[in-house]
Motif scaffolding. Structure first.
Motif, short mmCIF file in Angstrom:
data_model
loop_
_atom_site.label_atom_id
_atom_site.label_comp_id
_atom_site.label_asym_id
_atom_site.label_seq_id
_atom_site.Cartn_x
_atom_site.Cartn_y
_atom_site.Cartn_z
N VAL A 28 53.45 97.76 -46.89
CA VAL A 28 54.85 97.33 -47.05
C VAL A 28 55.54 98.25 -48.06
CG1 VAL A 28 56.37 95.48 -47.84
CG2 VAL A 28 54.39 94.92 -46.42
N ASP A 29 54.88 98.53 -49.18
CA ASP A 29 55.49 99.41 -50.20
C ASP A 29 55.84 100.78 -49.60
OD1 ASP A 29 55.40 97.61 -52.29
OD2 ASP A 29 53.43 98.25 -53.00
N GLU A 30 54.92 101.36 -48.85
CA GLU A 30 55.16 102.68 -48.26
C GLU A 30 56.29 102.62 -47.23
OE1 GLU A 30 53.86 105.79 -48.96
OE2 GLU A 30 53.07 104.72 -50.70
N VAL A 39 59.10 94.33 -41.67
CA VAL A 39 59.42 93.66 -42.94
C VAL A 39 60.34 94.56 -43.78
CG1 VAL A 39 58.39 93.03 -45.19
CG2 VAL A 39 57.40 92.16 -43.06
N ALA A 40 60.02 95.85 -43.84
CA ALA A 40 60.83 96.79 -44.63
C ALA A 40 62.25 96.86 -44.05
CB ALA A 40 60.18 98.17 -44.63
N ARG A 41 62.37 96.94 -42.74
CA ARG A 41 63.72 97.05 -42.12
C ARG A 41 64.52 95.77 -42.31
NH1 ARG A 41 64.23 101.71 -39.38
NH2 ARG A 41 62.25 102.83 -39.41
N ILE A 42 63.84 94.63 -42.25
CA ILE A 42 64.54 93.35 -42.45
C ILE A 42 64.97 93.23 -43.92
CG2 ILE A 42 64.26 90.83 -42.49
CD1 ILE A 42 62.41 91.24 -39.96
N LYS A 43 64.06 93.55 -44.83
CA LYS A 43 64.36 93.45 -46.26
C LYS A 43 65.53 94.35 -46.65
CE LYS A 43 63.52 91.97 -50.43
NZ LYS A 43 63.75 90.55 -50.78
N LEU A 44 65.59 95.54 -46.01
CA LEU A 44 66.65 96.49 -46.36
C LEU A 44 67.89 96.33 -45.48
CD1 LEU A 44 64.37 99.60 -47.08
CD2 LEU A 44 65.52 98.12 -48.74
N GLY A 45 67.92 95.26 -44.69
CA GLY A 45 69.14 94.90 -43.97
C GLY A 45 69.39 95.68 -42.68
N LEU A 46 68.37 96.36 -42.16
CA LEU A 46 68.58 97.16 -40.94
C LEU A 46 68.36 96.36 -39.66
CD1 LEU A 46 66.96 100.60 -41.81
CD2 LEU A 46 69.35 99.93 -41.91
N MET A 47 67.60 95.26 -39.76
CA MET A 47 67.42 94.40 -38.58
C MET A 47 67.09 92.99 -39.05
SD MET A 47 63.90 95.95 -36.99
CE MET A 47 62.36 95.07 -37.26
N ASP A 48 67.04 92.07 -38.08
CA ASP A 48 66.88 90.68 -38.50
C ASP A 48 65.65 90.00 -37.91
OD1 ASP A 48 67.91 88.53 -40.05
OD2 ASP A 48 68.40 87.52 -38.15
N GLU A 49 65.12 90.56 -36.82
CA GLU A 49 63.96 89.89 -36.19
C GLU A 49 62.93 90.89 -35.69
OE1 GLU A 49 65.78 87.78 -32.84
OE2 GLU A 49 65.17 89.41 -31.51
N ILE A 50 61.68 90.41 -35.58
CA ILE A 50 60.61 91.19 -34.94
C ILE A 50 60.13 90.37 -33.74
CG2 ILE A 50 58.47 92.47 -35.25
CD1 ILE A 50 58.57 92.09 -38.16
N VAL A 70 49.70 96.31 -34.54
CA VAL A 70 50.35 95.10 -35.05
C VAL A 70 50.61 95.14 -36.56
CG1 VAL A 70 48.28 93.64 -35.37
CG2 VAL A 70 50.46 92.61 -34.74
N THR A 71 49.66 95.65 -37.34
CA THR A 71 49.88 95.64 -38.81
C THR A 71 51.10 96.49 -39.18
OG1 THR A 71 48.34 97.48 -39.00
CG2 THR A 71 47.47 95.27 -39.48
N ARG A 72 51.15 97.68 -38.61
CA ARG A 72 52.24 98.61 -38.97
C ARG A 72 53.57 98.14 -38.39
NH1 ARG A 72 53.45 104.01 -39.75
NH2 ARG A 72 55.23 103.84 -41.18
N LYS A 73 53.52 97.56 -37.19
CA LYS A 73 54.75 97.01 -36.60
C LYS A 73 55.32 95.95 -37.55
CE LYS A 73 56.32 94.46 -32.51
NZ LYS A 73 56.04 94.13 -31.11
#
Ligand code: NAP
Ligand code: G4F
Length: 327
Positions: free
Chosen positions: A310-312, A195-206, A187-190
């Motif tokens: 998140v940074d990584e 968060v990284a994919r949403i922030k960088l515009g690759l997806m919108d929801e988890i 769960v943490t890594r998911k």
């Protein structure tokens, strides 16, 4: 030079433990499964420093051979089918690896190198439907998944071999521990990858499961140090390793999303697909014994760890974008 044999070296904990032991001057042997992609997992960066031996926890002859080759002073049994959800889909495989696999490696040690010190990767999942708050070494187990049932067997067979054959065998009851090397299904890594994919515009929801369940989350780098400490004591024993703090999955979401100025409520969808047939609602550990006897305590806080993850993930996902891998 001391030598150590690590099973599960290609997993999260295996990599941190290998780094720790190499930094202490150990000769490190690691068990690897044959796979079609010949992967080194989390220890790819240490490939030239580790001696790998092909073996499998379900295959006793290969474990005997591994112990013969390594002649280890210390054996760390980290190998497992470790994803709780999958243990309902593959309960027999999970038991073969996580329960009988422990007997296999203990037998190999008993036959070939009975003076080797042994660490068994036990888990807070064994407390399951918790019988006491917080959970400590004496808290009765109530496992809630095929994974946890198999791990209870692994825990008790370790104690049994200690008492039957006088092996220096320790069981570490570790609560959840995470890192940027955590598998993407946990769960943490998911969440941090999402968060990284949403922030960088690759997806919108988890899409997530139970947001109310609570875990005692620590940093994997701190926890492998506790494993090593257990094997440096005068006598073998069992220890709970935990932070003593518990948080909901919802709090995890808040911490990760707010770090990049997003609101998780705009991006999280609850999906029944991720609920489990039986849930462990809360885990909270009491590591007083480890603190008093091993001098162990966690160094990295929950917030520091989630921010690090998140940074990584931001760096890794950005590199995928730059390399044209993510569309
Ligand atoms: P992980 O990342 O899932 O790594 C599991 C390792 O086991 C991998 O190297 C995997 O190899 C290996 N493995 C699986 N089946 C095997 C088999 N049949 N024979 C040989 N190797 C096999 O797990 P982790 O998070 O590092 O956890 C390490 C140990 O601690 C596990 O036993 C886990 O159950 C236990 N534990 C973990 C936590 C936690 O929060 N992380 C807490 C308590 C206890 P492949 O690369 O080939 O798949
Ligand atoms: O991250 P998880 O999959 O870890 P879980 O089940 O606690 O097990 C981990 O920790 C154990 C130690 O206590 C280890 F022994 C075990 O090998 C593994 O490393 O799930 C944590 C919680 C659960 O309550 C789950 O239901 O998060 C909840 N959750 C909510 N939504 C989710 C999700 N878990 C996952 N994996 N994915 C979700 O979407």
């Amino acid at each position: 030079m001391k030598s150590a044999l690590i099973t599960g070296i290609t997993g999260q904990d295996g990599s941190y433990l290998a780094e720790l032991l190499l930094s202490k001057g150990y000769k490190v042997y690691g068990i690897r499964r044959r796979s079609s992609d010949n992967h080194y997992g989390t220890v790819a960066h240490l490939k030239d420093k580790i001696e790998f031996i092909y073996a499998d926890m379900t295959d006793l002859p290969s474990l005997i051979k591994a112990v013969e080759i390594a002649q280890p002073d210390e054996v760390y049994n980290l190998a497992a089918q470790s994803f709780v959800q999958t243990s309902w889909e593959q309960p027999i495989l999970t038991a073969d690896i996580d329960a009988l696999g422990v007997t296999n490696i203990l037998e190999a040690i008993r036959m070939v190198k009975p003076d080797a010190r042994y660490y068994q990767a036990s888990t807070s999942e064994m407390f399951g439907k918790v019988q006491e708050m917080p959970q400590r070494e004496t808290t009765p187990f109530y496992p809630r998944s095929p994974y946890a049932v198999a791990k209870v067997y692994g825990h008790w067979i370790t104690i049994n071999y200690r008492e039957s054959y006088d092996l220096f065998a320790c069981s570490g009851i570790l609560f959840n521990h995470e890192s940027p090397r955590r598998g993407l299904e946990f769960v943490t890594r998911k969440v941090t990858d999402g968060v990284a994919r949403i922030k960088l515009g690759l997806m919108d929801e988890i899409r997530m499961g139970n947001l109310d369940s609570k875990r005692d989350w620590g940093f994997a780098g701190d926890y492998v140090y506790a494993m090593w400490l257990m094997l440096q004591q005068d006598a073998p024993d069992d220890y709970v390793i935990a932070t003593g703090e518990t948080r909901t999955v919802r709090e995890l979401l808040e911490t990760a999303f707010s770090y990049v100025d997003l609101d998780y409520k705009d991006h999280v969808v609850v999906d029944p697909k991720f609920f489990r047939p039986a849930e462990v609602k809360i885990l909270l550990g009491d590591a007083t014994k480890a603190k008093e006897k091993l001098g162990w305590k966690p160094k990295v806080s929950f917030e520091q760890m989630i921010h690090m993850m998140v940074d990584e993930d931001l760096k890794r996902v950005q590199a995928e974008i730059d390399g044209g891998l993510s569309k």
